[in-house]
Structure formats: structure tokens, C-alpha cells
Design an enzyme around this catalytic site. Structure first.
Site, PDB file in Angstrom:
ATOM      1  NE  ARG A   8      42.437  39.186  29.943  1.00 31.99           N
ATOM      2  CZ  ARG A   8      41.550  38.413  30.566  1.00 31.99           C
ATOM      3  NH1 ARG A   8      40.996  37.394  29.953  1.00 31.99           N
ATOM      4  NH2 ARG A   8      41.203  38.663  31.825  1.00 31.99           N
ATOM      5  CB  SER A  31      46.206  44.638  38.393  1.00 22.64           C
ATOM      6  OG  SER A  31      45.091  44.041  37.797  1.00 22.64           O
ATOM      7  CG  ASP A  61      44.742  41.804  39.791  1.00 18.30           C
ATOM      8  OD1 ASP A  61      44.736  42.494  40.828  1.00 18.30           O
ATOM      9  OD2 ASP A  61      45.759  41.250  39.357  1.00 18.30           O
TER      10      ASP A  61
END
Length: 903
Positions: free
Chosen positions: A525, A589, A643
Site C-alpha cells: 500500500r 514488516s 507494522d
């Protein structure tokens, strides 16, 4: 004349549809806990939960009490692939003094007969399981426990009603030193269904139409209020003979029905049975013939003794050789049969009398078949609606003297059922000794299920973690956390305790426009985040999702970062901000070793990524180089973020008490704010810094090998990183489905699932996604829907298979939540001790699909933390986009702290 006389016995289809609707309403009433006491159709649970699947085997005895004779059976069931069985029986009389005497005499008589049978068959030396067919209404609380509600069919034994009949039989067997184990109490109707179910797996309805009448069928557990639990199905013994005892059929009962009822042993009871069963039809015919004769319509008005004698005209030949009404209906033999029978009764009929008597018999028996068809149609409709099918194919197992020997009864019943339920394709299968072989089949299925249960329990036992084991896990996690923080042990620690250089949480003064990148799964994203401060404090986000193809996930590092920059370029173009040099937070992440907030060296890939030339490299430098290669825009990369840290920061923006972040999704990880004085690998002792634990590697040194199962080892060996991230492989969404698949393969190999056939789809790694666990374990989901999910996966399952699959999913996900809870308990306990407080109040920010979407994961995790850290009051706060909004907030906090530092 007869037609006019018996006009009310002729029932139109509209009337039958109305009877069908009335019976359906009674079924619903009988199944409800509150309405059952006043229901006439008692809908008694039989505790028979499964139909034969063809794998039953062994030697069984069965006894059958309920008809005009008492029978003992020896049944051998062979596991030879042909579903073959062998039945040997012996018949014993049912003397009047026994069936209308006292309970002790009845059960002594049964035990006597069984001992005689065992001696005849040379079985006295064997201890055999026994199925007890007891064809009277019983309230069962277990498969081998049933309290007699009332006697029917001319039985009236004193002292048995309201007592457990299995217990009485066991006492009598002990007294006679009979070496038998009573495993199941079975109604003859259930036995009929089970016998036919052995030959046809579609059979899920049993009907008896003989001396008595009854029906049973497989009902969804979720509809049976009288029994705990809502998983699977159970056979319901309707006891439909009492339908109408509340007056529901009064408009259909004739004067003859009323007269018959008044003269019976149980007036006002079993009214439906008295209209359709073989025990009463002969008597109905007698009452009609008597009235017609008195009115001069038959036998020249001469009333013989036979017409005045109750029970003289019977529906079936019994031991003393009386005649059956059915014989009068054998048209092939002409009227001679009827004339012969009537002459035997001293009635001396004319040809017209014989024709009239045949007509009476036809109308009485056809009304019986019609009413039976209406009630059966109601059961079939309920089955179809339970399965949510527009059209259903099913089999009805059927038994009983009236059905078998009446020349037109079966044909009439089939025809009317098919007319009343045109959307059901019904096969009628005649049972061979349903009450004997059926009891043995119920016992054989109970035996099979007990053996299966033991094997399933053995497979799932290692997933059941005791409180003591969970405490051990918590203590080992605490030890590993300390190793990761200490300079001399950090290099060899499995829990890496990586410093993030995030040294503060939001204070509400953050503002501006920020970009965030989020890479951590199969999607990537790009976000634009606008943060406002002051009284109108708010966060606005705009984002776009891009897929990362497998060939890029597992290609070269350059290809991966070029793809990321291509996606950023598309987003900047889309938002019209290509010229602005915005501060950027990069949520990455994967385990990184950071030297500062904007420098992160990849320790190792997880979650299916395997891009080359990345491990040991600074991911921020790789991103900057890819931006330079494209040469279209420039960005100020302020922070590389995990994350988990983003999750903590997002919740910290709403709740200043939030100092822990937890991800329970595709991957599993935790971060928390640690005192600088405890972080030996970073200079300085003042303040706090967020530590990214990377706890997925916990156990890579073998410290939790005692709780790893053979299935965990298979999943690990087949993964991209064998021997690494062992804790994550037991707790994260990426692997739980694969653990389930390995268990299902093992159970199928043992013949406990999917008929022992491992389908092609079950062989495919990754077929069982974790989202299916969440769907299958949903409390709202009926087993029918579980079966549909399994069918989507190419797994053709039975109802029993679905129950086992649901249980496997539950065991795997519960263990995952408990292990996660044990790890988290170690962290909150550490925080409490570091603060030196008796009681700690703290908030954990949580994100991840497993935590958010699984129906039980969050509850089990929270309960485990409470149990293992009782001095900590932990609030769990769901994070709203930790990896996007969180990255922007970290960037904003870093900019704020940087500006403060400059000033």
C-alpha cells in the site's frame, strides 16, 4: 352404499396437505424446550448421532421387545469392502402373563431368553456388546439410558414406567450371569433406519407401519433444544402415534375411531396410531361391518358372534391362527379368499357382501396409508428445509407387517408421498430385520465412533496445553526477552529484541502531510496521511493497494524495490503530488536491525518472501537507490517502521497508556516501550525506546520442542525457512491452515475422515487458508455451511466429517491464541516488575486478521493473559490501520522530536 357410509374416511389432497402442516407444527413444538411438555409428538432424542459409514465390523447381539414375539439376534458385520453382514435369530413367545405382569418378571424373562440363545449359539464364553430394541416411548439421556414414558401395543407391565429400562435389563443379566455389555437402547424405528442406512448412505428416515407405527429421522442438533450442543445431527424418534391426542385430528376422526378408542387399553391416547396401525385396523373394520349389518346392509342383517367379539377380525395372522384383513384384499384370488375368511367367522356372505367387505377394508387401509403419507411428507419437507435444498434426494427405510404384506398399501403410500412432496425424490427401502440388525448396527456405529473418538483425541491431545505448560512457555519467553536485551547474549538470542529508535509516542501536537508505504504481505500500500493538531485534531488518509506477484516476492531485491517505486509513482500521479518532497514512513514488516530510525538492515525474510540480495542490506538505502534509478521524484525517508510499532503508535494516539503493540495476523509479533537502561545494545540510559521483539523466532533454539507436534514439524520442514520462526509457525495465520491440513491428511490416512480417501486438493500445500478456519469455527455457521466450505476446497465431506474438521480447526486456533497469550503475559509481567508496582494498568494495541476476524481467538488470548498475569489489568484496543496511519504518526513524531532537538 359403502362409499356413502365411509365418506369421511376418504381424504382429499387438500386435507392431507393440511394434516402435513399440522404435523410440521407439532414437530417444531416437540423440539422446543419450553413447548415440548405440552406437545403430543414428543420428538424424543435417541442419542444416535451417526449413520453407518461401511467401516463397521465385529460381532454383536441384539434383543427385540415390542411386537407380538420377542426375538434374540446374533449379527456379524464384516469389514470386507462389500458391507456384508450375517444375521441369525431365534423367536420366543411373548406370554400375556409377562407382557401384562410386573417389571421384574419381564426383565427376568428377557435375560432367560438371552442366556438360552447364547447357549444355542455357543456364545457363553464371549463378552459381546448388546443392542436393546425397546419399541416403546422412552426419554433417553444417553445412548444406553432410557426412561419408559408409557406402554403401547397391548403391553401393560407394572413398575416399569418412569424407570430406566437399560438399568433393569443389566440387573437381570447380572442375576443370570450373562456376560453381556448393553451399549445401546434403540427404538425399532431407529433400528429400521440404521439397517437401511448400512445399505444406502442416503437413508436418514425410518418408518414402521405394522402392529404399531412410528417414524424417526436425522435432525440438526441446533434445532434440538432438549439436548446440549449444536454440532452435528441426532436421530429423533418422533413417537408420532400420539399425534392428535390434543384434539388436533378430531375433525378427521369418525364415530368408529371414537368407539374403538373408548374400548382400548389407553383411551384418549395414541389416537393417530389408532387410525393407521395394524393393531387397530382390523378392529375398525369389525366396528364398521357390525353397524352395517345392524342396519341390514350386510349378511342379511344377521349379526354373528364374530362381529360382536372385540379383536376377532385382525390385521395379521398371530400365533393362534386367526385371520388377517389383508387376505381379504388379495384380488388375484378373486372373492374366494374373502368368502372363506368370512365363512370361518360364521358370517355366510353373498357375493355382494364379499365385494362390500373388500371395499370397507380398502377404504380403511387407504386412509391409513394417506395419513401416514401426510406425516411422512412433513418429515421430508423438514429435512429438505434443514438442508436448504430446492430439491432433495433421500431414502426412507421402512418396515412393519402392514406395509410388507398388504397387497396395495406400499404402492398407495409411495404415490401419495410423491404427490405431497413433488420436490423430494424418495426411494423406499424395505428393511431386513430393522429391529434386530438395526440395534446391532447402532451398537456397531457406537463402537466405531468410540474407536474413532480415541484416535481423534490422541491426534489432538498434543494441542491441549495445560495451565502449567502455558506458565512454562511464559517463563521461557521471559528468559529469551532478557537474552535479547543483553549485549553478551543478544547475538545468539532467538528473540532478537531489535531497537526501533522510536523514542516517543504521539502527544497530539503532530501535524502536516506524510507519505506511508506498507510492505508486509502479498499486497503493498501507498498512503497519503494528513494530520491536524489542536482542537480539530484528526487524521485523514488516502491510499491505494497494489499486488506483489509471486515472481517478484521470490525474485531479486532490485526487481522488488523497482516494483515498489513503480507503485509509488502511480500513486503520486493519481493524487497529483508528484512534485512535492514529502516526509515518508516505510512500514517494513520483516525483522530489521536498526542503527537509527531511518536505517534498517534486513535480518531475514519471513511470510513467503525470498527476494535475493536483500538480507544484510539496508532497506532504506535500497529504496533510495530504486527512487534514484527511476529519477522521477524525490522523497524524504524519515523512518523505517515495523507494522507492530505502527500498531502501538496508532493506539497510542488515542490512548497514552498504550505501550505495547501486538500483531496477530499473517505473521505474529509484539513490540513494547522498554526503559533505555535495560537496552544494553544501545548507548544511553535515559528515557524509553520501542523494542521490536521479533518473537516469531522464539523456540528456534529448541526451548519449546516439548510442545511442538509432528504436524508442526511437517509444516516447518515444508516451509521456505525450515528451523526458523518456530513460534510464529504455531501462532500465525500464515501457518494455522497448513497445520490443519496436515492433521486432516493424518486422520484421513487413519480412515477417520473423507472415507479414507485423500483427495488431490487435500494434497496441495496452502489449500487450507486461515480464513477458512475463521469461517468454519463461526458459531453462527451450521454444519451444512461447513460442508459447503469443504466442498469449495474439493473435499466431499459427510456431516460427521464436518464435525471433526471443525474440532481440528478449534484445537489448532485455540493453541495459537493460548501460546500468543502466554508470550504477551511475559511482556506485561516484565513491564509491571520494571515499574515496581503491585498492579499494572496497561493498554495493548492490536491488529491482524486472526485477532479481528477469528470468532474465538481474541477471547482465548485475553483469557490466557488474565490467567497468567493476574496482577496486570490489560486493555486490548483494536488498531485502526497501524501499518499505514501508524507509519505516518511515527514519521510525524520523529519530525517533531527532530525539530525539538534542532531548537
Amino acid at each position: 352404499q359403502v362409499d356413502r357410509y365411509l365418506y369421511h374416511m376418504r381424504l382429499s389432497d387438500d386435507v392431507l396437505l393440511d394434516v402435513m402442516a399440522r404435523f410440521q407444527a407439532e414437530m417444531v413444538k416437540g423440539l422446543g424446550k419450553d413447548t415440548n411438555p405440552t406437545a403430543t409428538v414428543k420428538m424424543l432424542p435417541s442419542f444416535v448421532r451417526s449413520l453407518p459409514d461401511g467401516t463397521e465390523k465385529g460381532e454383536f447381539l441384539a434383543v427385540d421387545l415390542g411386537g407380538s414375539q420377542f426375538r434374540a439376534h446374533q449379527v456379524k458385520v464384516f469389514d470386507d469392502g462389500k458391507q456384508s453382514s450375517q444375521l441369525e435369530s431365534k423367536f420366543y413367545p411373548s406370554p400375556k402373563e409377562v407382557i401384562q405382569g410386573n417389571g421384574a418378571e419381564l426383565f427376568d424373562y428377557i435375560a432367560d431368553c438371552l442366556v438360552d440363545f447364547m447357549e444355542t449359539k455357543n456364545l457363553k464364553h464371549k463378552k459381546l456388546p448388546l443392542g436393546f430394541t425397546f419399541s416403546f416411548p422412552c426419554k433417553q439421556t444417553k445412548l444406553d439410558k432410557g426412561v419408559l414414558l408409557s406402554w403401547t401395543k397391548h403391553f401393560k407391565v407394572r413398575g416399569v414406567q418412569d424407570t430406566d429400562v437399560v438399568s433393569s435389563l443389566r440387573k437381570a443379566l447380572q442375576k443370570h450371569k450373562a456376560n453381556l455389555d448393553v451399549l445401546a437402547l434403540v427404538n425399532d424405528t431407529v433400528g429400521t433406519m440404521m439397517t437401511c442406512g448400512y445399505d444406502d448412505p442416503r437413508c436418514e428416515v425410518g418408518v414402521i407401519i405394522g402392529t404399531g407405527t412410528n417414524a424417526c429421522y436425522m435432525e440438526e442438533m441446533r434445532h434440538i433444544d432438549l439436548v446440549e450442543g449444536d454440532e452435528g445431527r441426532m436421530c429423533i424418534n418422533t413417537e408420532w402415534g400420539a399425534f392428535g391426542d390434543d384434539g388436533a385430528l378430531d375433525d378427521l376422526r369418525t364415530e368408529f375411531d371414537r368407539e374403538l378408542d373408548l374400548g382400548s387399553l389407553n383411551p384418549g391416547k395414541q389416537l393417530f396410531e389408532k387410525m393407521i396401525s395394524g393393531l387397530y385396523l382390523g378392529e375398525l373394520v369389525r366396528l364398521i361391518l357390525l353397524k352395517m349389518t345392524k342396519e341390514g346392509l350386510l349378511f342379511n342383517g344377521k349379526v354373528s358372534t364374530a362381529l360382536l367379539t372385540k379383536g376377532k377380525i385382525e390385521m395379521k395372522r398371530v400365533c393362534n391362527g386367526k385371520v388377517r384383513t389383508c387376505n381379504m384384499l388379495r384380488y388375484k384370488e378373486g372373492l374366494s379368499n374373502t368368502k372363506e375368511i368370512l365363512t370361518e367367522l360364521n358370517l355366510f356372505p353373498s357375493e355382494e357382501d364379499c365385494i362390500a367387505v373388500q371395499h370397507v377394508c380398502t377404504i380403511v387401509s387407504f386412509r391409513s396409508a394417506n395419513l401416514c403419507a401426510a406425516a411422512l411428507a412433513a418429515i421430508l419437507t423438514r429435512l429438505r428445509e434443514n438442508k436448504k435444498l430446492l430439491r432433495m434426494r433421500t431414502t426412507v427405510g421402512i418396515d412393519g407387517g402392514l406395509y410388507k404384506t398388504h397387497p396395495q398399501y406400499a404402492k398407495r403410500l409411495h404415490k401419495v408421498v410423491r404427490r405431497l412432496v413433488p420436490n423430494c425424490d424418495v426411494r423406499f427401502l424395505l428393511s431386513v430385520s430393522g429391529s434386530g440388525k438395526g440395534a446391532a448396527m447402532v451398537t456397531a456405529v457406537a463402537y466405531r465412533l468410540a474407536a474413532q473418538r480415541n484416535k481423534i483425541d490422541a491426534a489432538l491431545a498434543p494441542f491441549l496445553l495445560s495451565l502449567e505448560t502455558l506458565r512454562e512457555v511464559k517463563n521461557k519467553m521471559r528468559t529469551e526477552l532478557e537474552y535479547g536485551l543483553k549485549r553478551e547474549t543478544q547475538a545468539s538470542a532467538t528473540v532478537k529484541m531489535l531497537p526501533t529508535y522510536v523514542c516517543g509516542t504521539p502527544d497530539g501536537t503532530e501535524k502536516g502531510k506524510f507519505l506511508a508505504l506498507d510492505l508486509g504481505g502479498t499486497n503493498f500500500r501507498v498512503l497519503l496521511v494528513k494530520i491536524r493538531s489542536g482542537r480539530r485534531r484528526s487524521v485523514q488518509m488516502y491510499n491505494k493497494i497494489f499486488a506483489i506477484p509471486l515472481e517478484i516476492m521470490q525474485g531479486t531485491g532490485e526487481e522488488l524495490f523497482d516494483h515498489i517505486v513503480q507503485c509509488i509513482a502511480d500513486f503520486l500521479e493519481y493524487m497529483g503530488i508528484k512534485g512535492a518532497r514529502l516526509p515518508l514512513g516505510f512500514t517494513f514488516s520483516f525483522p530489521c536491525r536498526q542503527a537509527s530510525i531511518d536505517k534498517g538492515t534486513l535480518v531475514g525474510w519471513t511470510k513467503g518472501f525470498k527476494a535475493t540480495d536483500c538480507e544484510g542490506e539496508d532497506v532504506v538505502d535500497m529504496l533510495r537507490e530504486a527512487i534514484r534509478r527511476r529519477n522521477e521524484f524525490d522523497l524524504d525517508i524519515v523512518a523505517v517502521v515495523n507494522d507492530t510499532v505502527g500498531t502501538m503508535m496508532t493506539c497510542g494516539y488515542e490512548d497514552p497508556n498504550c505501550e505495547i503493540g501486538l500483531i496477530a495476523g499473517t505473521g505474529s509479533n509484539v513490540c513494547y516501550m522498554e526503559d533505555m537502561k535495560n537496552i544494553e545494545i544501545v548507548e544511553g540510559n535515559e528515557g524509553k525506546m520501542c523494542i521490536n521483539t521479533e518473537w516469531g523466532g522464539f523456540g528456534d533454539n529448541g526451548c519449546i520442542d516439548n510442545i511442538r507436534t509432528k504436524y508442526d514439524k511437517e509444516v516447518d520442514e515444508g516451509s521456505l525457512n525450515p528451523g526458523k520462526q518456530r513460534y510464529e509457525k504455531m501462532t500465525s495465520g500464515m501457518y494455522l491452515g497448513e497445520i490443519v491440513r496436515q492433521i486432516l491428511i493424518d486422520l484421513t490416512k487413519q480412515g477417520l475422515l473423507f472415507r479414507g480417501q485423500i483427495s488431490e486438493s487435500l494434497r496441495k500445500r496452502g489449500i487450507f487458508e486461515t480464513k477458512f478456519l475463521s469461517q468454519i469455527e463461526s458459531d453462527r455457521l451450521a454444519l451444512l455451511q461447513v460442508r459447503r466450505i469443504l466442498q469449495q476446497l474439493g473435499l466431499d465431506s459427510t456431516c460427521d466429517d464436518s464435525i471433526i474438521v471443525k474440532e481440528v480447526c478449534g484445537a489448532v486456533s485455540k493453541r495459537a491464541a493460548q501460546l500468543c497469550g502466554a508470550g504477551l503475559a511475559a511482556i506485561v509481567e516484565k513491564k509491571r516488575e520494571d515499574r515496581g508496582v503491585e498492579r499494572l494498568q496497561i493498554t495493548v494495541g492490536v491488529d491482524g486478521t486472526l485477532y479481528k476476524l477469528h470468532p474465538h481467538f481474541s477471547r482465548v488470548l485475553q483469557e490466557t493473559v488474565k490467567e497468567l498475569a493476574p496482577q496486570c489489568d490489560v486493555t486490548f484496543m483494536l488498531s485502526e490501520d497501524g501499518s499505514g496511519k501508524g507509519a505516518a504518526l511515527i514519521t510525524a513524531v520523529a519530525k517533531r522530536l527532530h525539530n525539538v532537538g534542532q531548537k
